[in-house]
Design a protein around this motif. Structure first.
Motif, PDB file in Angstrom:
ATOM      1  N   ASP A 154      50.014  46.950  74.127  1.00 18.73           N
ATOM      2  CA  ASP A 154      50.109  45.490  74.169  1.00 18.73           C
ATOM      3  C   ASP A 154      49.259  44.798  73.115  1.00 18.73           C
ATOM      4  OD1 ASP A 154      47.755  46.328  75.699  1.00 18.73           O
ATOM      5  OD2 ASP A 154      47.562  44.221  76.267  1.00 18.73           O
ATOM      6  N   GLN A 155      48.415  45.547  72.400  1.00 18.99           N
ATOM      7  CA  GLN A 155      47.547  44.933  71.405  1.00 18.99           C
ATOM      8  C   GLN A 155      48.206  44.937  70.020  1.00 18.99           C
ATOM      9  OE1 GLN A 155      44.218  43.564  72.230  1.00 18.99           O
ATOM     10  NE2 GLN A 155      45.546  43.625  74.026  1.00 18.99           N
ATOM     11  N   PRO A 156      47.804  44.019  69.121  1.00 21.22           N
ATOM     12  CA  PRO A 156      48.423  43.939  67.792  1.00 21.22           C
ATOM     13  C   PRO A 156      47.956  45.050  66.864  1.00 21.22           C
ATOM     14  CG  PRO A 156      46.649  42.338  67.972  1.00 21.22           C
ATOM     15  CD  PRO A 156      46.806  42.948  69.344  1.00 21.22           C
ATOM     16  N   THR A 157      48.759  45.332  65.858  1.00 23.58           N
ATOM     17  CA  THR A 157      48.365  46.255  64.802  1.00 23.58           C
ATOM     18  C   THR A 157      47.216  45.619  64.004  1.00 23.58           C
ATOM     19  OG1 THR A 157      50.677  46.931  64.610  1.00 23.58           O
ATOM     20  CG2 THR A 157      49.199  47.568  62.822  1.00 23.58           C
ATOM     21  N   PRO A 158      46.162  46.373  63.687  1.00 25.87           N
ATOM     22  CA  PRO A 158      45.060  45.815  62.898  1.00 25.87           C
ATOM     23  C   PRO A 158      45.560  45.185  61.599  1.00 25.87           C
ATOM     24  CG  PRO A 158      44.409  47.919  63.800  1.00 25.87           C
ATOM     25  CD  PRO A 158      45.868  47.755  64.127  1.00 25.87           C
ATOM     26  N   ASN A 159      44.955  44.054  61.228  1.00 19.94           N
ATOM     27  CA  ASN A 159      45.418  43.274  60.087  1.00 19.94           C
ATOM     28  C   ASN A 159      45.325  44.046  58.773  1.00 19.94           C
ATOM     29  OD1 ASN A 159      46.423  40.718  59.038  1.00 19.94           O
ATOM     30  ND2 ASN A 159      44.414  40.511  58.066  1.00 19.94           N
ATOM     31  N   THR A 160      44.324  44.911  58.618  1.00 20.83           N
ATOM     32  CA  THR A 160      44.204  45.684  57.374  1.00 20.83           C
ATOM     33  C   THR A 160      45.420  46.570  57.144  1.00 20.83           C
ATOM     34  OG1 THR A 160      42.923  47.342  58.603  1.00 20.83           O
ATOM     35  CG2 THR A 160      41.675  45.692  57.357  1.00 20.83           C
ATOM     36  N   ILE A 161      46.003  47.079  58.241  1.00 16.47           N
ATOM     37  CA  ILE A 161      47.196  47.930  58.135  1.00 16.47           C
ATOM     38  C   ILE A 161      48.406  47.078  57.745  1.00 16.47           C
ATOM     39  CG2 ILE A 161      48.724  49.496  59.403  1.00 16.47           C
ATOM     40  CD1 ILE A 161      46.279  50.239  61.129  1.00 16.47           C
ATOM     41  N   ILE A 162      48.508  45.894  58.332  1.00 18.73           N
ATOM     42  CA  ILE A 162      49.608  44.982  57.994  1.00 18.73           C
ATOM     43  C   ILE A 162      49.529  44.584  56.518  1.00 18.73           C
ATOM     44  CG2 ILE A 162      50.634  42.721  58.446  1.00 18.73           C
ATOM     45  CD1 ILE A 162      51.045  44.682  60.717  1.00 18.73           C
ATOM     46  N   SER A 216      51.301  55.375  66.911  1.00 15.72           N
ATOM     47  CA  SER A 216      51.716  54.349  67.868  1.00 15.72           C
ATOM     48  C   SER A 216      50.589  53.900  68.778  1.00 15.72           C
ATOM     49  CB  SER A 216      52.881  54.868  68.713  1.00 15.72           C
ATOM     50  OG  SER A 216      54.001  55.147  67.927  1.00 15.72           O
ATOM     51  N   LYS A 217      49.821  54.864  69.305  1.00 18.04           N
ATOM     52  CA  LYS A 217      48.787  54.535  70.279  1.00 18.04           C
ATOM     53  C   LYS A 217      47.457  54.223  69.610  1.00 18.04           C
ATOM     54  CE  LYS A 217      51.963  56.471  73.025  1.00 18.04           C
ATOM     55  NZ  LYS A 217      53.265  56.950  72.549  1.00 18.04           N
ATOM     56  N   THR A 218      47.015  55.100  68.724  1.00 21.15           N
ATOM     57  CA  THR A 218      45.697  54.948  68.109  1.00 21.15           C
ATOM     58  C   THR A 218      45.567  53.632  67.351  1.00 21.15           C
ATOM     59  OG1 THR A 218      45.569  57.348  67.866  1.00 21.15           O
ATOM     60  CG2 THR A 218      44.010  56.043  66.587  1.00 21.15           C
ATOM     61  N   TYR A 219      46.624  53.250  66.642  1.00 20.26           N
ATOM     62  CA  TYR A 219      46.558  52.074  65.775  1.00 20.26           C
ATOM     63  C   TYR A 219      47.540  50.973  66.189  1.00 20.26           C
ATOM     64  CZ  TYR A 219      44.034  55.481  62.946  1.00 20.26           C
ATOM     65  OH  TYR A 219      43.141  56.436  62.515  1.00 20.26           O
ATOM     66  N   ASN A 220      48.118  51.058  67.382  1.00 18.67           N
ATOM     67  CA  ASN A 220      49.078  50.060  67.846  1.00 18.67           C
ATOM     68  C   ASN A 220      50.218  49.871  66.838  1.00 18.67           C
ATOM     69  OD1 ASN A 220      47.782  49.316  70.343  1.00 18.67           O
ATOM     70  ND2 ASN A 220      46.235  48.265  69.130  1.00 18.67           N
ATOM     71  N   MET A 221      50.750  50.985  66.350  1.00 17.92           N
ATOM     72  CA  MET A 221      51.814  50.961  65.349  1.00 17.92           C
ATOM     73  C   MET A 221      53.125  51.500  65.923  1.00 17.92           C
ATOM     74  SD  MET A 221      49.579  52.244  62.029  1.00 17.92           S
ATOM     75  CE  MET A 221      50.985  52.349  60.918  1.00 17.92           C
ATOM     76  N   ALA A 222      53.393  51.212  67.195  1.00 20.59           N
ATOM     77  CA  ALA A 222      54.580  51.770  67.844  1.00 20.59           C
ATOM     78  C   ALA A 222      55.865  51.389  67.115  1.00 20.59           C
ATOM     79  CB  ALA A 222      54.634  51.316  69.301  1.00 20.59           C
ATOM     80  N   GLY A 269      40.804  53.985  56.518  1.00 23.95           N
ATOM     81  CA  GLY A 269      40.019  52.763  56.676  1.00 23.95           C
ATOM     82  C   GLY A 269      39.029  52.866  57.822  1.00 23.95           C
ATOM     83  N   SER A 270      38.355  51.765  58.094  1.00 23.36           N
ATOM     84  CA  SER A 270      37.399  51.712  59.204  1.00 23.36           C
ATOM     85  C   SER A 270      38.089  52.058  60.516  1.00 23.36           C
ATOM     86  CB  SER A 270      36.796  50.314  59.309  1.00 23.36           C
ATOM     87  OG  SER A 270      36.057  50.185  60.509  1.00 23.36           O
ATOM     88  N   GLN A 271      37.420  52.855  61.342  1.00 22.88           N
ATOM     89  CA  GLN A 271      37.961  53.243  62.642  1.00 22.88           C
ATOM     90  C   GLN A 271      37.373  52.386  63.769  1.00 22.88           C
ATOM     91  OE1 GLN A 271      40.492  55.860  62.712  1.00 22.88           O
ATOM     92  NE2 GLN A 271      40.288  55.179  60.590  1.00 22.88           N
ATOM     93  N   GLN A 272      36.751  51.261  63.409  1.00 17.71           N
ATOM     94  CA  GLN A 272      36.140  50.402  64.421  1.00 17.71           C
ATOM     95  C   GLN A 272      37.180  49.853  65.396  1.00 17.71           C
ATOM     96  OE1 GLN A 272      32.788  49.991  64.881  1.00 17.71           O
ATOM     97  NE2 GLN A 272      33.492  49.079  66.806  1.00 17.71           N
ATOM     98  N   SER A 273      38.381  49.528  64.889  1.00 17.55           N
ATOM     99  CA  SER A 273      39.427  49.000  65.777  1.00 17.55           C
ATOM    100  C   SER A 273      39.828  50.038  66.818  1.00 17.55           C
ATOM    101  CB  SER A 273      40.657  48.574  64.964  1.00 17.55           C
ATOM    102  OG  SER A 273      41.285  49.704  64.358  1.00 17.55           O
ATOM    103  N   VAL A 274      39.757  51.320  66.450  1.00 23.04           N
ATOM    104  CA  VAL A 274      40.096  52.399  67.391  1.00 23.04           C
ATOM    105  C   VAL A 274      39.033  52.482  68.483  1.00 23.04           C
ATOM    106  CG1 VAL A 274      40.593  54.858  67.635  1.00 23.04           C
ATOM    107  CG2 VAL A 274      41.276  53.643  65.548  1.00 23.04           C
ATOM    108  N   LYS A 275      37.763  52.401  68.078  1.00 18.27           N
ATOM    109  CA  LYS A 275      36.674  52.425  69.056  1.00 18.27           C
ATOM    110  C   LYS A 275      36.760  51.228  69.996  1.00 18.27           C
ATOM    111  CE  LYS A 275      33.631  54.761  65.750  1.00 18.27           C
ATOM    112  NZ  LYS A 275      32.424  54.615  64.891  1.00 18.27           N
ATOM    113  N   ASP A 276      37.079  50.069  69.438  1.00 19.72           N
ATOM    114  CA  ASP A 276      37.206  48.858  70.257  1.00 19.72           C
ATOM    115  C   ASP A 276      38.362  48.990  71.246  1.00 19.72           C
ATOM    116  OD1 ASP A 276      35.114  47.804  68.822  1.00 19.72           O
ATOM    117  OD2 ASP A 276      36.382  46.544  67.530  1.00 19.72           O
ATOM    118  N   LEU A 277      39.461  49.587  70.789  1.00 21.53           N
ATOM    119  CA  LEU A 277      40.626  49.751  71.658  1.00 21.53           C
ATOM    120  C   LEU A 277      40.317  50.701  72.808  1.00 21.53           C
ATOM    121  CD1 LEU A 277      43.607  48.972  72.027  1.00 21.53           C
ATOM    122  CD2 LEU A 277      44.216  50.950  70.615  1.00 21.53           C
ATOM    123  N   CYS A 278      39.621  51.793  72.515  1.00 27.87           N
ATOM    124  CA  CYS A 278      39.232  52.737  73.561  1.00 27.87           C
ATOM    125  C   CYS A 278      38.332  52.050  74.584  1.00 27.87           C
ATOM    126  CB  CYS A 278      38.526  53.939  72.942  1.00 27.87           C
ATOM    127  SG  CYS A 278      38.066  55.211  74.134  1.00 27.87           S
TER     128      CYS A 278
END
Length: 397
Positions: free
Chosen positions: A44-52, A240-246, A288-297
């Protein structure tokens, strides 16, 4: 309009268990009822902006507007190798031990066709991801689900596999952190798996879809971290799960070169390759930074804590999962997974997934996702409490 008959293979495929359930939920929603949809597995969370941003930039490059290279861009394969070295200390050869495909589901469907012959058996766990039980039929192969139970941490005991299944077994499919149980693998279990694979000469496929999500300070193990694992099998990974890139539809496999070669060869014939711009975005995600992954977990762990404590507070004796973004809750006495799911939908307007859809040994559980905000998870508990279901003894038909 003329009606044409599908092949025997298509006719033999089972209906999607959860499609029928979606129809029932939609019928309730169409009545104007707010259904808390805790059955879904879509992030349900958005894809990180750096990836977009990386995708937008990559889409404008002329070099990305032709056909992508078979098996993945060299730059993405190099990023995958660097990611596995950074995260798990695993060294990979980008040329022979990595391949890219359009979503992990494609690999799950392809692997039985790439590795099994008619009459062979694929081993997996029961309960387990429903696709594991269906895809072997595409190769005219069979599947045996090894029963897993809570008291064993939902980890299979290879000594309990019947001889009849073991003699025909040619593939072992695992998934930890596990969908649906939320269990995580231990070092001993993975070591036992390598030993079992060596003894029986059975390749291992580890679906690491939820590898980013371990709770209570425990980081999920990659199968390839286990000594000897890379010689015996491969690991699947999805963005899909780690980076919300489903919606990007991209995944990869790493490990044993012979399995990677077979999977790549099949994929080249059966599918198109992933668009190059998406591959560049995936490389950005990995490097890139994996901070968004840590935040998601951390977000999923907090939601888990809220959901479990809320359900326990209303008298439902549930246990907290150790990983993934699913909870695996035992249904109250007197119910099956289906009767309790039906009751929750009809009386509490809460949708969960019946455990029997994940295998015979899931019939005393329901799967509940953590893909709603905390307020909605608390509301689910309140609705269940107000429905009175937990205070009733169901009437047996």
């Amino acid at each position: 309009m003329a009606e044409f008959i599908p092949s025997r293979l298509v006719q033999a495929l089972p209906d999607n268990y959860f499609t029928t359930m979606d129809h029932r939920i939609n019928a309730v929603v169409k009545q104007g009822i707010d259904v808390l949809q805790l059955h879904t597995g879509s992030p349900d969370q958005p894809t990180p902006n750096t990836i977009i941003q990386a995708l937008n930039k990559a889409a404008q490059l002329h070099e990305n507007q032709g056909y992508p290279p078979a098996g993945g861009k060299r730059s993405l394969k190099a990023a995958i190798c660097q990611f596995y070295l950074n995260e798990y200390g695993v060294t990979l050869d980008p040329e022979t031990e990595v391949t890219v495909f359009d979503g992990a589901t494609v690999a799950i469907a392809a692997l039985p066709q790439a590795l099994l012959n008619p009459g062979d058996v694929m081993l997996t766990t029961d309960p387990g991801y429903p696709m594991y039980f269906v895809c072997p039929s595409l190769a005219d192969a069979d599947v045996y689900g090894i029963p897993v139970r809570a008291e064993d941490g939902f980890l299979p005991n290879y000594t309990k596999i019947p001889k009849s299944a073991l003699q025909k077994a040619r593939l072992l499919m695992l998934n930890y952190p596990n969908n649906p149980t939320g269990a995580i693998a231990t070092e001993k279990f993975f070591a036992d798996t390598v030993a079992f694979s060596q003894e029986q000469h059975i390749p291992v496929v580890h679906d690491f879809a939820y590898g980013a999500f371990g709770f209570d300070g425990k980081r999920p193990l990659s199968f390839l971290q286990t000594p000897g694992a890379k010689e015996q099998g491969i690991e699947l990974y999805t963005f899909s799960k780690t980076y919300n890139m489903a919606g990007f539809r991209i995944g990869f496999a790493v490990g044993n070169a012979s399995i990677i070669q077979a999977l790549s060869r099949f994929h080249d014939i059966d599918h198109s390759d992933v668009p190059s711009a998406i591959q560049d975005a995936a490389a950005e995600a990995l490097l890139g930074s994996q901070q968004s992954v840590k935040d998601l977990c951390a977000l999923y762990e907090q939601r888990r804590n809220v959901l479990v404590s809320s359900m326990q507070a209303i008298g439902w004796d549930v246990q907290a999962p150790k990983g993934s973004f699913f909870c695996w809750f035992k249904v109250p006495e007197g119910y099956t997974s289906e009767t309790f799911t039906d009751a929750l939908l009809e009386r509490a307007h809460v949708a969960v997934s019946p455990g029997v859809g994940f295998g015979t040994y899931g019939d005393q559980f329901v799967r509940v996702s953590l893909l709603e905000p905390e307020e909605r998870l608390k509301e689910a508990a309140e609705r269940i409490k107000n429905s009175g279901l937990l205070k009733e003894t169901p009437v047996q038909n």
